[in-house]
Design a protein around this motif. Sequence first.
Motif, PDB file in Angstrom:
ATOM      1  N   TRP A 170      45.037  50.880  39.958  1.00  0.00           N
ATOM      2  CA  TRP A 170      43.615  50.975  40.267  1.00  0.00           C
ATOM      3  C   TRP A 170      42.902  51.379  38.992  1.00  0.00           C
ATOM      4  O   TRP A 170      43.330  52.305  38.291  1.00  0.00           O
ATOM      5  N   HIS A 171      41.801  50.688  38.680  1.00  0.00           N
ATOM      6  CA  HIS A 171      41.064  51.010  37.465  1.00  0.00           C
ATOM      7  C   HIS A 171      39.625  50.522  37.557  1.00  0.00           C
ATOM      8  O   HIS A 171      39.278  49.728  38.422  1.00  0.00           O
ATOM      9  N   VAL A 172      38.822  51.044  36.637  1.00  0.00           N
ATOM     10  CA  VAL A 172      37.432  50.627  36.482  1.00  0.00           C
ATOM     11  C   VAL A 172      37.267  50.256  35.015  1.00  0.00           C
ATOM     12  O   VAL A 172      37.518  51.078  34.131  1.00  0.00           O
ATOM     13  N   ASN A 173      36.870  49.024  34.742  1.00  0.00           N
ATOM     14  CA  ASN A 173      36.653  48.595  33.362  1.00  0.00           C
ATOM     15  C   ASN A 173      35.353  49.185  32.836  1.00  0.00           C
ATOM     16  O   ASN A 173      34.443  49.494  33.598  1.00  0.00           O
ATOM     17  N   ASP A 174      35.259  49.285  31.511  1.00  0.00           N
ATOM     18  CA  ASP A 174      34.041  49.806  30.897  1.00  0.00           C
ATOM     19  C   ASP A 174      33.014  48.708  30.668  1.00  0.00           C
ATOM     20  O   ASP A 174      32.025  48.897  29.976  1.00  0.00           O
ATOM     21  N   GLY A 175      33.230  47.566  31.251  1.00  0.00           N
ATOM     22  CA  GLY A 175      32.315  46.427  31.188  1.00  0.00           C
ATOM     23  C   GLY A 175      32.729  45.438  32.262  1.00  0.00           C
ATOM     24  O   GLY A 175      33.569  45.733  33.097  1.00  0.00           O
ATOM     25  N   GLU A 176      32.124  44.273  32.232  1.00  0.00           N
ATOM     26  CA  GLU A 176      32.477  43.258  33.213  1.00  0.00           C
ATOM     27  C   GLU A 176      33.810  42.612  32.857  1.00  0.00           C
ATOM     28  O   GLU A 176      34.243  42.647  31.708  1.00  0.00           O
ATOM     29  N   GLU A 177      34.456  42.025  33.884  1.00  0.00           N
ATOM     30  CA  GLU A 177      35.744  41.371  33.696  1.00  0.00           C
ATOM     31  C   GLU A 177      35.757  40.093  34.530  1.00  0.00           C
ATOM     32  O   GLU A 177      35.312  40.094  35.670  1.00  0.00           O
ATOM     33  N   VAL A 178      36.278  39.035  33.925  1.00  0.00           N
ATOM     34  CA  VAL A 178      36.484  37.780  34.645  1.00  0.00           C
ATOM     35  C   VAL A 178      37.988  37.538  34.667  1.00  0.00           C
ATOM     36  O   VAL A 178      38.661  37.640  33.639  1.00  0.00           O
ATOM     37  N   PHE A 179      38.499  37.216  35.852  1.00  0.00           N
ATOM     38  CA  PHE A 179      39.921  37.148  36.124  1.00  0.00           C
ATOM     39  C   PHE A 179      40.169  35.782  36.770  1.00  0.00           C
ATOM     40  O   PHE A 179      39.680  35.520  37.866  1.00  0.00           O
ATOM     41  N   VAL A 180      40.875  34.879  36.069  1.00  0.00           N
ATOM     42  CA  VAL A 180      41.098  33.513  36.555  1.00  0.00           C
ATOM     43  C   VAL A 180      42.584  33.330  36.850  1.00  0.00           C
ATOM     44  O   VAL A 180      43.422  33.446  35.941  1.00  0.00           O
ATOM     45  N   VAL A 181      42.927  33.052  38.092  1.00  0.00           N
ATOM     46  CA  VAL A 181      44.323  32.821  38.463  1.00  0.00           C
ATOM     47  C   VAL A 181      44.699  31.401  38.052  1.00  0.00           C
ATOM     48  O   VAL A 181      44.086  30.434  38.506  1.00  0.00           O
ATOM     49  N   LEU A 182      45.692  31.290  37.172  1.00  0.00           N
ATOM     50  CA  LEU A 182      46.150  29.981  36.718  1.00  0.00           C
ATOM     51  C   LEU A 182      47.305  29.478  37.562  1.00  0.00           C
ATOM     52  O   LEU A 182      47.377  28.295  37.875  1.00  0.00           O
ATOM     53  N   VAL A 239      35.838  52.446  50.711  1.00  0.00           N
ATOM     54  CA  VAL A 239      36.168  51.320  51.587  1.00  0.00           C
ATOM     55  C   VAL A 239      36.845  50.229  50.755  1.00  0.00           C
ATOM     56  O   VAL A 239      36.319  49.798  49.733  1.00  0.00           O
ATOM     57  N   GLU A 240      38.017  49.805  51.216  1.00  0.00           N
ATOM     58  CA  GLU A 240      38.798  48.814  50.490  1.00  0.00           C
ATOM     59  C   GLU A 240      38.564  47.415  51.069  1.00  0.00           C
ATOM     60  O   GLU A 240      38.565  47.241  52.278  1.00  0.00           O
ATOM     61  N   GLN A 241      38.355  46.455  50.180  1.00  0.00           N
ATOM     62  CA  GLN A 241      38.250  45.045  50.552  1.00  0.00           C
ATOM     63  C   GLN A 241      39.396  44.306  49.881  1.00  0.00           C
ATOM     64  O   GLN A 241      39.816  44.675  48.781  1.00  0.00           O
ATOM     65  N   VAL A 242      39.880  43.246  50.520  1.00  0.00           N
ATOM     66  CA  VAL A 242      40.985  42.463  49.981  1.00  0.00           C
ATOM     67  C   VAL A 242      40.527  41.019  49.800  1.00  0.00           C
ATOM     68  O   VAL A 242      39.919  40.437  50.696  1.00  0.00           O
ATOM     69  N   HIS A 243      40.827  40.461  48.631  1.00  0.00           N
ATOM     70  CA  HIS A 243      40.504  39.071  48.324  1.00  0.00           C
ATOM     71  C   HIS A 243      41.797  38.380  47.888  1.00  0.00           C
ATOM     72  O   HIS A 243      42.445  38.827  46.939  1.00  0.00           O
ATOM     73  N   TRP A 244      42.186  37.310  48.594  1.00  0.00           N
ATOM     74  CA  TRP A 244      43.377  36.556  48.235  1.00  0.00           C
ATOM     75  C   TRP A 244      42.973  35.461  47.265  1.00  0.00           C
ATOM     76  O   TRP A 244      42.155  34.599  47.589  1.00  0.00           O
ATOM     77  N   LEU A 245      43.525  35.493  46.060  1.00  0.00           N
ATOM     78  CA  LEU A 245      43.182  34.544  45.012  1.00  0.00           C
ATOM     79  C   LEU A 245      44.311  33.538  44.812  1.00  0.00           C
ATOM     80  O   LEU A 245      45.477  33.919  44.670  1.00  0.00           O
ATOM     81  N   GLN A 246      43.932  32.275  44.792  1.00  0.00           N
ATOM     82  CA  GLN A 246      44.854  31.152  44.604  1.00  0.00           C
ATOM     83  C   GLN A 246      44.623  30.555  43.212  1.00  0.00           C
ATOM     84  O   GLN A 246      43.598  30.829  42.583  1.00  0.00           O
ATOM     85  N   PRO A 247      45.518  29.689  42.733  1.00  0.00           N
ATOM     86  CA  PRO A 247      45.289  29.030  41.448  1.00  0.00           C
ATOM     87  C   PRO A 247      43.919  28.348  41.419  1.00  0.00           C
ATOM     88  O   PRO A 247      43.534  27.652  42.356  1.00  0.00           O
ATOM     89  N   GLY A 248      43.190  28.609  40.344  1.00  0.00           N
ATOM     90  CA  GLY A 248      41.854  28.062  40.194  1.00  0.00           C
ATOM     91  C   GLY A 248      40.759  29.015  40.637  1.00  0.00           C
ATOM     92  O   GLY A 248      39.590  28.818  40.301  1.00  0.00           O
ATOM     93  N   ASP A 249      41.109  30.081  41.380  1.00  0.00           N
ATOM     94  CA  ASP A 249      40.107  31.051  41.829  1.00  0.00           C
ATOM     95  C   ASP A 249      39.713  31.974  40.680  1.00  0.00           C
ATOM     96  O   ASP A 249      40.528  32.322  39.830  1.00  0.00           O
ATOM     97  N   ILE A 250      38.443  32.384  40.709  1.00  0.00           N
ATOM     98  CA  ILE A 250      37.891  33.266  39.690  1.00  0.00           C
ATOM     99  C   ILE A 250      37.356  34.521  40.367  1.00  0.00           C
ATOM    100  O   ILE A 250      36.600  34.435  41.334  1.00  0.00           O
ATOM    101  N   PHE A 251      37.755  35.685  39.858  1.00  0.00           N
ATOM    102  CA  PHE A 251      37.280  36.967  40.349  1.00  0.00           C
ATOM    103  C   PHE A 251      36.418  37.590  39.256  1.00  0.00           C
ATOM    104  O   PHE A 251      36.836  37.663  38.102  1.00  0.00           O
ATOM    105  N   HIS A 252      35.221  38.035  39.607  1.00  0.00           N
ATOM    106  CA  HIS A 252      34.319  38.669  38.642  1.00  0.00           C
ATOM    107  C   HIS A 252      34.101  40.115  39.070  1.00  0.00           C
ATOM    108  O   HIS A 252      33.559  40.372  40.148  1.00  0.00           O
ATOM    109  N   ALA A 253      34.529  41.048  38.244  1.00  0.00           N
ATOM    110  CA  ALA A 253      34.314  42.473  38.507  1.00  0.00           C
ATOM    111  C   ALA A 253      33.167  42.939  37.630  1.00  0.00           C
ATOM    112  O   ALA A 253      33.238  42.863  36.408  1.00  0.00           O
ATOM    113  N   ARG A 254      32.116  43.403  38.261  1.00  0.00           N
ATOM    114  CA  ARG A 254      30.995  43.943  37.503  1.00  0.00           C
ATOM    115  C   ARG A 254      31.385  45.327  36.966  1.00  0.00           C
ATOM    116  O   ARG A 254      32.311  45.953  37.448  1.00  0.00           O
TER     117      ARG A 254
END
Length: 107
Positions: free
Chosen positions: A43-55, A68-83
Amino acid sequence: MSASARVIRSAEFQAERAWGALPVAELDGVTVRLHWTDSPYIWHVNDGEEVFVVLDGQVCMKVREQGVEQVHWLQPGDIFHAREGCEHVAHPQGVARVLVVEREGSV
């Protein structure tokens, strides 16, 4: 291939340890890295934004806001953006390769 270009075969990349990275580029204070993993991050918090692309592989991305915890299932080609300030953790299901774009020096 010329010295000014390269091809990275992401499917062939394997690190010596979970979340090991291959630097791809540094762009004005932003890093682009290819990560290989078979284990959860922390578990972590970045000091800026992060883009995470599942290859390849599948990643369970968990986000926690105000306890409150949310879960996102990422498949190849999905992009997750953490502000900035987004608490999150990635749990690969088996082996996964992920392209991460974030501020240089970020955790």
